[in-house]
Design a protein around this motif. Structure first.
Motif, short mmCIF file in Angstrom:
data_model
loop_
_atom_site.label_atom_id
_atom_site.label_comp_id
_atom_site.label_asym_id
_atom_site.label_seq_id
_atom_site.Cartn_x
_atom_site.Cartn_y
_atom_site.Cartn_z
N ILE A 1 1.68 -12.89 10.19
CA ILE A 1 1.93 -11.78 9.27
C ILE A 1 0.65 -11.19 8.70
O ILE A 1 0.61 -10.03 8.34
N TRP A 2 -0.41 -12.02 8.64
CA TRP A 2 -1.65 -11.50 8.06
C TRP A 2 -2.29 -10.44 8.94
O TRP A 2 -3.04 -9.61 8.47
N LEU A 3 -1.96 -10.45 10.24
CA LEU A 3 -2.51 -9.41 11.11
C LEU A 3 -1.73 -8.10 10.98
O LEU A 3 -2.26 -7.03 11.27
N PHE A 4 -0.47 -8.18 10.57
CA PHE A 4 0.33 -6.95 10.49
C PHE A 4 0.04 -6.16 9.22
O PHE A 4 0.19 -4.96 9.20
N GLY A 5 -0.34 -6.85 8.17
CA GLY A 5 -0.58 -6.16 6.91
C GLY A 5 0.71 -5.97 6.13
O GLY A 5 1.80 -6.21 6.63
N PRO A 6 0.57 -5.54 4.87
CA PRO A 6 1.75 -5.36 4.03
C PRO A 6 2.56 -4.18 4.52
O PRO A 6 2.05 -3.32 5.23
N TYR A 7 3.80 -4.12 4.11
CA TYR A 7 4.64 -3.01 4.56
C TYR A 7 4.19 -1.71 3.95
O TYR A 7 3.89 -1.60 2.78
N ASP A 8 4.14 -0.71 4.82
CA ASP A 8 3.76 0.63 4.40
C ASP A 8 4.71 1.55 5.14
O ASP A 8 4.74 1.55 6.37
N PRO A 9 5.54 2.31 4.40
CA PRO A 9 6.60 3.06 5.08
C PRO A 9 6.07 4.09 6.07
O PRO A 9 6.83 4.54 6.92
N GLY A 10 4.81 4.46 5.96
CA GLY A 10 4.30 5.47 6.88
C GLY A 10 3.65 4.87 8.10
O GLY A 10 3.19 5.58 8.99
N ALA A 11 3.56 3.54 8.16
CA ALA A 11 2.77 2.93 9.24
C ALA A 11 3.66 2.11 10.16
O ALA A 11 4.76 1.69 9.80
N ILE A 12 3.18 1.90 11.35
CA ILE A 12 3.90 1.06 12.30
C ILE A 12 2.89 0.62 13.35
O ILE A 12 1.94 1.32 13.63
N SER A 13 3.10 -0.58 13.85
CA SER A 13 2.23 -0.99 14.94
C SER A 13 3.01 -0.82 16.23
O SER A 13 4.19 -1.14 16.29
#
Ligand code: HEM
Ligand code: FES
Lengths: 368, 551
Positions: free
Chosen positions: B287-299
């Motif tokens: 989870i540390w690689l994904f980062g916190p949730y940000d509604p505008g972002a997606i990997s």
């Protein structure tokens, strides 16, 4: 099965015609393993062996013991590592130490359990002397007379209670129970607000209204992340794509929810390829267009932009939208184009002059 | 073996309990309960043990996890996110990973155990299906099992939504979109689930709600179902694969105590050992690689846990053109509803209904304690493989971007491939499987009728060659002869030639049609009338009985 016997010694030709092997049939040669070998009966199912002679049994015991000792050592290693090396007072500190600690703790734990598992398995297979046994199975169903007796008791009980004879009692009991059953559902009402018109507008609308009240033409676009207002001249290289928000959204109450609806992508489409939608001829600024970033499929951010094809791709289920043509769907499961945001220029800054003309994001019943 | 000599440490507690509960009666009935042996029987045990591991590791995680969407500034030891705004949930998951000793291990074991839990339930279900072990009297356990799998999907989805990283948020976003598409009540369910609008609602209630569902409600229900499952299984006794000493009247195997107890203890340790090994060496959900949730972002290329892949695949395949209707001012988005409901509805609804459908078609209301070999129920086996193909293709379609990338094919090309394959694939799978089953039946028929080719070539006086046949081993013969041949005269009429009630009317016709379709190409497997070992030289699969495959 005896309708096609041949005399011995005439393997072919087979006149019965039924010779073709069916697809997937194993070659008959494999059947060899099925041959009965004289003196060797069916083996008991895999499991405990017959009793070993004392010498082999001792050997097996030693092997099992070795595994158990290994398990012991691994568990001790686990505890020793935890106490001695994993760091004190609240742990490992940082990703490198966490990884190292994870390897040691996990490795010793796994070793302890696997070694014990192997030990027990060998013990069962080599040293347990239990013989396979046979037990009867029983019919699940109860005997008919038991059923009949129960039925009689059941009916008698119903009769005695009076519920069968007294309809008023029965009906009022049901009447009493029904609303009580609904009470918990009523209690759940405060789980959330009613949808009302919440899904129909975004913060863009609010922000534009406020800006107009202050005598401006619209609200400035700010770059997601830096919150810096965007000048037309800053965004003039064709092919670019950035994410923008309305100015002031960070201070809005429930900012996260507002951002989740208002995120917008700004794309600089080369003016000669841009085909404005009818009625929206002045919604772009020299090919700079803004579309909602929330996919109209089920709401992921449509975040990928291919410069060469001018396609906007949603990474979730690959809905693909044409940025040159009103974000029309060109492929994938989305049905509707991404809503477009009307843009303008004020004091050299890009502004939005109104909210999205339609609800953003996934479809819903009341959308119309 | 007698209790008389049991040491005091054993007899003491036993007597204590017995005098109060009469428990010795129960123990005596069950210590030697027979457990038949077959490798495939351990799949269910793996599921059970993964569940226990989930309970243990999950409880550990609750000691530090904060189910809260409160915004905080991260100040833990993972330097790359220091000073970043995030939810308390995400921050505490990072804390568990980097600042609680063994925390990362427990998180990874928890997640791997979830993956294994679902995989072993599925494998266990397939074993039960293909061997017909779900038949009367075990239909209830079949239904319980399917419901556990469905609950497991929800449990897993809510579980990986808890840490509130970018990937969890994406999963929730999709959940929200799918919820919204439900006609009439979609937006209400959405508002009531999230406590307002995505992602935090009016008071940040979502994560706390998912948390109570994830650690209390759903595990509680699953635990109840597991208990019922085990008690029913214990009461009904195991099925057994057809072999010597196994029948509808008796069960053969090793006693619970000491053999099965030790073996199953070892399985528990194996299961725990393997997930610990995975937790130690195979990173999962970093989870540390994904980062916190940000509604505008997606990997991009983000993948849900495998058991969600089917839904993901279905959502990807559904074309969006022409599939959203506006009727009288109301929007119905079939492009979301169909993939969300239909494929899993077919697979799970079909699986739940199947035992009863089969019973209705065959009219077989008997008790079955001996399993079928899959080849001996070709229609069932083929339907099963068709369903596996359907599920498998949807699952692969859920990773079509990964496939396109790995194999350097066009992304849209893979979508189009799967759009057709999910219809054609199951049909092909059905046909091939049926062929294979019938082929195996022919082989069995040949062995039962004429014995096994001995590999000895005999020259006849007239100069022709033939291969010597020898009788099959007894154990093998029992297995082969376990096949129940289709009764050629379908019980369509009673002794007086009057159609049975179940054969009347359109449903009755349908039923006898289906029954014929199930049995018309059955290949009778029976022992040869004469003694074994004569030197005939039948080709495998030669004419066998009146109902040959017409090809
Ligand atoms: C069938 C049962 C269960 C399944 C399939 C399951 C699955 C999951 C999954 C996939 C995650 C995400 C893990 C990650 O961060 O990578 C998770 C998180 C979590 N689970 Fe479970 N779980 C189950 C039962 C339980 C139980 C019984 C508890 C507590 C008693 C529990 C407590 C937690 C907690 C506290 C988290 C969040 C911690 C974190 O992500 O760091 N789980 N679960
Ligand atoms: S959410 Fe964008 S394609 Fe599904």
């Amino acid at each position: 099965m005896s309708d096609n016997k041949h005399t011995a010694g005439s393997p072919e030709p087979r006149e019965d015609g039924g010779t073709g092997r069916v697809v997937g049939t194993p070659s008959p040669a494999k059947g060899e393993s099925l041959l009965a070998k004289d003196g060797e009966g069916a083996k008991p199912p895999a499991g405990p062996a017959t009793e070993l002679d004392e010498k082999s049994a001792k050997n097996a015991e030693r092997v099992v013991a070795a595994f158990f000792v290994l398990a012991f050592a691994a568990s001790v290693g686990f505890i020793a590592y935890y106490i001695g090396w994993s760091g004190r007072n609240g742990g490992m500190h940082g990703v490198v130490r966490a990884r190292e600690s994870n390897l040691w703790l996990g490795g010793t734990l796994a070793l302890a359990m696997l070694a014990m598992a192997f030990g027990v398995t060998i013990w069962v297979r080599r040293l347990m002397t239990s013989k396979p046994i046979i037990q009867e199975r029983h019919e699940m169903a109860s005997p008919a007379d038991t059923r009949a007796a129960f039925e009689a008791d059941f009916l008698e009980g119903a009769e005695d209670s009076g519920i069968t004879k007294r309809p008023l009692l029965r009906r009022t009991l049901l009447l009493a129970a029904a609303p009580l059953g609904l009470a918990p559902l009523v209690l759940l009402r405060d789980l959330g607000p009613l949808p009302e018109k919440r899904l129909r507008s975004t913060f863009w609308g609010e922000a534009v209204k406020k800006a107009k009240a202050e005598g401006k033409q619209g609200v400035r676009l700010v770059v997601d992340g830096t919150n810096a207002p965007l000048k037309v001249s800053d965004f003039n290289s064709p092919g670019g794509m950035i994410t923008v928000l309305p100015e002031g959204i960070e201070e809005a109450p429930e900012a996260a929810n507002e951002i989740a609806k208002a995120v917008t992508i700004l794309i600089n489409v080369p003016a000669e390829q841009f085909k404005p939608v009818k009625g929206r001829e002045n919604w772009h600024v020299n090919g700079v267009v803004a579309y909602s970033k929330i996919c109209t499929h089920v709401g992921c951010p449509a975040a990928l932009y291919e410069q060469t094809t001018h396609h906007i791709l949603c990474p979730c289920h690959q809905s693909t939208f044409d940025a040159t043509d009103g974000a029309k769907v060109v492929f994938g499961p989305a049905h509707r184009p991404l809503p477009q945001l009307p843009l303008g220029v004020e004091d050299g800054y890009l502004i939005a002059t109104d909210d999205f003309p339609e609800p953003i994001g996934p479809s819903f019943w009341e959308r119309g | 073996m007698s209790d008389a000599s049991a040491p005091k440490a054993v007899s003491g507690p036993l007597n204590f309990l017995d005098e109060r509960l009469g428990s010795t009666n129960f123990f005596q009935r069950n210590v030697k309960k027979v457990f038949p042996d077959h490798w495939s029987f351990m799949l269910g045990e793996i599921a059970l043990y993964s569940f226990i591991i989930l309970l243990l590791t999950g409880t550990f995680l609750t000691l530090w996890f904060h189910p809260s969407m409160e915004e905080v500034v991260y100040n833990g030891s993972y330097t790359k996110l220091k000073g970043v705004q995030m939810s308390d949930a995400y921050s505490s998951a990072l804390h568990i990973s980097f600042d609680v000793r063994g925390g990362l291990l427990m998180r990874q074991i928890h997640h791997w155990a979830a993956v294994l839990f679902m995989a072993s339930i599925l494998a266990h279900m397939l074993r039960v299906f293909f061997t017909g072990a779900y038949r009367k009297p075990r239909e209830l356990n079949w239904l319980i099992g399917i419901n556990m799998f469905i609950l497991g999907m929800l449990e897993g989805l809510f579980g990986y939504s808890l840490p509130d990283d970018l990937l969890s948020g994406t999963g929730l976003r999709i959940t929200q979109g799918v919820t919204e598409s439900i006609p009439l009540v979609g937006t209400y369910i959405y508002m009531f689930l999230f406590g307002g609008e995505f992602p935090t609602g009016d008071n940040g209630d979502l994560i706390p709600r998912l948390y109570s569902l994830h650690i209390l409600l759903i595990p509680g229900v699953i635990l109840g179902l597991v208990t019922a499952h085990m008690m029913i299984m214990w009461h009904q006794k195991h099925t057994a694969m057809p072999s010597k000493n196994q029948s509808n009247e008796q069960v053969y195997g090793y006693p619970f105590y000491p053999v099965f107890m030790a073996k199953t203890g070892a399985y528990f340790l194996f299961t725990f050992g393997v997930v610990a090994l995975l937790g130690a060496f195979a990173q999962i959900n970093p989870i540390w690689l994904f980062g916190p949730y940000d509604p505008g972002a997606i990997s991009s290329g983000s993948q849900p846990d495998w058991y969600m892949g089917v839904l993901e695949g279905a959502l990807r395949l559904m074309p969006g053109q022409g599939t959203e209707w506006v009727i009288a001012g109301h929007t119905i988005s079939m492009n979301v509803l169909i993939p969300a409901l239909v494929p899993l509805g077919i697979v799970f609804g079909g699986a739940m209904a199947w035992p009863f459908i089969e019973q209705w078609i065959t009219g077989d209301k008997r008790r079955h304690d001996i399993n079928d070999r899959p080849r001996n129920a070709p229609v069932r086996t083929s339907i099963g493989i068709a369903a596996v193909t359907f599920y498998g293709l949807l699952w692969l379609a859920g990773a079509n971007d990964v496939l396109a990338d790995k194999f350097h094919v066009s992304l849209f090309g893979t979508t189009w491939f799967f759009r057709f394959a999910i219809f054609i694939g199951p049909v092909i799978a059905y046909i091939i499987t049926k062929r294979i089953c019938l082929g195996l039946q022919r082989k069995d028929a040949a062995i039962a009728g004429h014995g096994v080719e001995a590999g000895i070539i005999v020259m006849a006086p007239d100069g022709g060659f033939s291969e010597k046949h020898e009788p099959a081993r007894e154990e093998e013969l029992i297995k082969i002869l376990s096949k129940e041949n289709a009764r050629p005269e379908a019980p369509a009429t009673d002794a007086n030639g009057i159609p049975a009630p179940s054969q009347k009317g359109p449903m009755g016709h349908l039923r006898s049609r289906l029954q014929r379709a199930m049995t018309f190409d059955d290949i009778p497997v029976e022992e040869h009338g004469e003694e074994h070992g004569h030197d005939d030289d039948h080709a495998v699969g030669s004419g066998s009985g009146p109902k040959q495959l017409g090809h």
